[in-house]
Design an enzyme around this catalytic site. Structure first.
Site, mmCIF file in Angstrom:
data_model
loop_
_atom_site.group_PDB
_atom_site.id
_atom_site.type_symbol
_atom_site.label_atom_id
_atom_site.label_comp_id
_atom_site.label_asym_id
_atom_site.label_seq_id
_atom_site.Cartn_x
_atom_site.Cartn_y
_atom_site.Cartn_z
ATOM 1 N N ARG A 258 0.721 -1.159 -0.224
ATOM 2 C CA ARG A 258 0.344 0.037 0.030
ATOM 3 C C ARG A 258 0.698 1.288 -0.165
ATOM 4 O O ARG A 258 1.782 1.489 1.040
ATOM 5 C CB ARG A 258 -1.337 -0.123 1.288
ATOM 6 C CG ARG A 258 -1.934 -1.248 1.080
ATOM 7 C CD ARG A 258 -2.996 -1.521 1.942
ATOM 8 N NE ARG A 258 -4.157 -2.597 2.348
ATOM 9 C CZ ARG A 258 -4.923 -2.464 3.100
ATOM 10 N NH1 ARG A 258 -5.030 -1.924 3.398
ATOM 11 N NH2 ARG A 258 -5.403 -3.854 3.313
ATOM 12 N N ARG A 273 1.863 0.730 10.604
ATOM 13 C CA ARG A 273 1.051 1.315 9.268
ATOM 14 C C ARG A 273 2.342 1.379 8.110
ATOM 15 O O ARG A 273 3.397 2.115 7.871
ATOM 16 C CB ARG A 273 0.862 2.767 8.918
ATOM 17 C CG ARG A 273 -0.185 3.245 7.449
ATOM 18 C CD ARG A 273 -0.117 4.417 7.942
ATOM 19 N NE ARG A 273 -1.021 5.064 8.818
ATOM 20 C CZ ARG A 273 -2.848 4.343 8.377
ATOM 21 N NH1 ARG A 273 -3.359 3.935 7.821
ATOM 22 N NH2 ARG A 273 -3.461 4.543 9.173
ATOM 23 N N GLU A 345 -7.499 -0.264 14.680
ATOM 24 C CA GLU A 345 -7.421 -1.665 14.120
ATOM 25 C C GLU A 345 -6.810 -2.902 13.828
ATOM 26 O O GLU A 345 -6.001 -2.509 13.764
ATOM 27 C CB GLU A 345 -8.375 -0.121 12.643
ATOM 28 C CG GLU A 345 -9.101 -2.011 11.867
ATOM 29 C CD GLU A 345 -9.479 -1.333 10.285
ATOM 30 O OE1 GLU A 345 -9.796 -0.193 10.375
ATOM 31 O OE2 GLU A 345 -8.935 -1.861 9.646
ATOM 32 N N SER A 348 -10.893 -6.534 9.910
ATOM 33 C CA SER A 348 -11.755 -5.814 9.334
ATOM 34 C C SER A 348 -12.424 -6.574 8.850
ATOM 35 O O SER A 348 -12.130 -7.287 7.832
ATOM 36 C CB SER A 348 -11.230 -4.795 8.632
ATOM 37 O OG SER A 348 -12.558 -3.725 7.704
ATOM 38 N N ARG A 386 -0.079 -6.327 12.575
ATOM 39 C CA ARG A 386 -0.054 -5.297 13.704
ATOM 40 C C ARG A 386 -0.585 -6.334 14.706
ATOM 41 O O ARG A 386 -0.934 -6.491 16.030
ATOM 42 C CB ARG A 386 -1.674 -5.322 13.064
ATOM 43 C CG ARG A 386 -1.668 -4.001 11.899
ATOM 44 C CD ARG A 386 -2.986 -2.706 11.802
ATOM 45 N NE ARG A 386 -2.719 -2.331 11.199
ATOM 46 C CZ ARG A 386 -3.305 -0.583 10.935
ATOM 47 N NH1 ARG A 386 -4.456 -1.069 10.912
ATOM 48 N NH2 ARG A 386 -3.180 0.155 10.455
#
Length: 420
Positions: A258, A273, A345, A348, A386
């Site tokens: 990403r 991130r 988070e 998801s 994460r």
RNA sequence: GGAGGGUUGGCAGAGCGGACGAUUGCACCGGUCUUGAAAACCGGCGUGCCUCACGGCACCGAGGGUUCGAAUCCCUCACCCUCCGCCA
């Protein structure tokens, strides 16, 4: 893409549903007018083509003496068809462009609200307490030489990391742990392609919407996936599935890439991130009547994965204002991170109903009726980086070592991490 | 990287400029026959779009072109197979 027939037949219902997402009536009106114009042109083009086809057919049957006259007459029809076809192509292009901007209809049960206004459905695990000031994951991992951010920055730049030693072993253990749980629930493990063509990105709805998030190769027309959802969903693109084969359940393990454009200055510390991470992703293709139940199933798997790691987290029902374009409903798992004293988070899962399937043309065979679009769902079984953050921060001890949750011990082969 | 061969309905496989959305076989669905089944026979059987409907249009890997007319001819691309080279 939304159901255009529903928009045609019951525009008020569509408008009301999308109003919850903050979409005004103008876009929908525009789309309806473009749809009407498109359909009118289709009828005109079809009629013109029918005329031309009939004329051509007569030439084949005609005798040599009348042939030339008929050919001349048919030539005129050719130009008329071509002109109408051009007009139709332009109308369809405009229609498709506007249609692509309309998000999915939210599930009636999805709560109202904007980002940050999610409804906490429940929490699980116990919130750890420390008799010392808890460290964040960077301190813990760097002290144990389980991550090297400095050298990653030298080699690749910001937002990259080397996972080393026990950091790397943690990945292998967590991945296999999560895949085993996914398999117990009927998901087939898959290592998917991470470079995909444009068609896969469009079919899954990441292009054109999320173009700024996607890495693209320079000399070949490939895109790097931001999640294996892309390659898993596109697996059944342009297929008509046998209802007996449904649901199709997969668990993809892949790196995810990403660009994180627009996230400058956000979560710059550590591995929360990053541009490249690994993830075990659940993906299901279901009968349209079964997707709500499947969504709950996927959420239950996620909870099983993290409660099995003795991680304290909350289950959040994401409000309509914070749904991605393709999702009708979304649940996040947010783990408490002592290093930030916040819930962040970690997973998801979304039910995209038929929105993604419509673009992908993923359908189901219906005997004695019209084939219908399947529903697609995706959810994170375990995002490695994460999960590592939550695990080491929640299970840290005063001396900087980390206790390994019972269920992970067989996969990791040790009870304590980072012991010197 | 080089040379050649291919891509047609769920599968196999014909068709190579005009009555082809496509012969045929298998599979599948319905019927006849049978106590039941098999076999045999008869009928049906791709997808999408437009239309209240009748019906029409599009699709033979994808895109473009030639032609009054293209599954069929030409160009570009993708993929598959075979051989050579390279390679984990």
């Amino acid at each position: 893409m939304i159901d255009l027939r529903l928009l045609r037949d019951d525009p008020d219902r569509v408008a009301a549903a999308l109003a919850r997402r903050g979409l005004g009536p103008d876009d929908l009106d525009r789309l309806r007018h473009l749809d009407e114009r498109r359909r009118a042109l289709i009828s005109e083009v079809d009629a013109a083509r029918a005329e031309q086809k009939a004329a051509s057919k007569r030439i084949g049957q005609a005798g040599p003496e009348e042939r030339q006259g008929l050919i001349d007459a048919a030539s005129e029809l050719k130009a008329k068809v071509a002109a109408l076809e051009d007009e139709l192509a332009a109308a369809e292009q405009e229609h498709a462009r506007v249609a692509a901007t309309i998000p999915n209809l939210p599930d009636p049960d999805a709560p109202d609200g904007e980002e940050g206004e999610g409804v906490v459905l429940r929490t699980f695990g116990t919130k750890p307490t420390f008799g010392f000031t808890p460290r964040d994951h960077v301190e813990l991992l760097e002290a144990a030489d389980a991550v090297d951010l400095q050298r990653a920055a030298k080699v690749s730049g910001a937002r990259f990391a080397y996972l080393k030693g026990e950091g790397a072993l943690l990945e292998f253990a967590l991945v296999r742990y999560a895949i085993d749980i996914a398999m117990e629930h009927g998901h087939t493990p898959v290592i998917p392609p991470v470079l995909v063509r444009e068609a896969a990105m469009y079919g899954t709805g990441f292009l054109p919407t999320d173009a700024q998030q996607i890495f693209t190769t320079r000399d070949d027309e490939f895109h790097l996936i931001g999640t294996s959802e892309v390659s898993l969903a596109a697996m059944h693109m342009d297929e008509v599935l046998d209802p007996d084969d449904l649901p199709l359940r997969y668990a993809g393990y892949s790196p995810c890439f990403r660009r994180e454009a627009g996230a400058h200055g956000k979560d710059t510390r550590g591995i929360l991130r990053v541009h490249q991470f690994e993830k075990v992703e659940l993906f299901s293709f279901t009968h349209p009547d079964a997707s709500r139940e499947e969504h709950e199933r996927i959420l239950a798997i996620e909870e099983e994965v993290f409660s099995g790691l003795d991680i304290h987290a909350q289950v959040v029902d994401i409000p309509v204002g914070d749904l991605g374009a393709s999702a009708a409903r979304k649940f996040d798992l947010e783990a408490w991170l002592p290093g930030q004293d916040a819930y962040r988070e970690i997973t998801s899962c979304s039910n995209t109903t038929d929105y993604q399937a419509r673009r992908l043309k993923a359908r189901m065979r219906v005997v004695g009726g019209d084939n219908v679009l399947v529903h697609t769902l995706n959810g994170t079984a375990l995002a490695v980086q994460r999960a590592i953050i939550a695990l080491v921060e929640q299970h840290q001890r005063a001396d900087g070592t980390v206790t390994v949750p019972d269920k992970l011990q067989p996969y990791l082969g040790r009870e304590i991490l980072f012991a010197r």
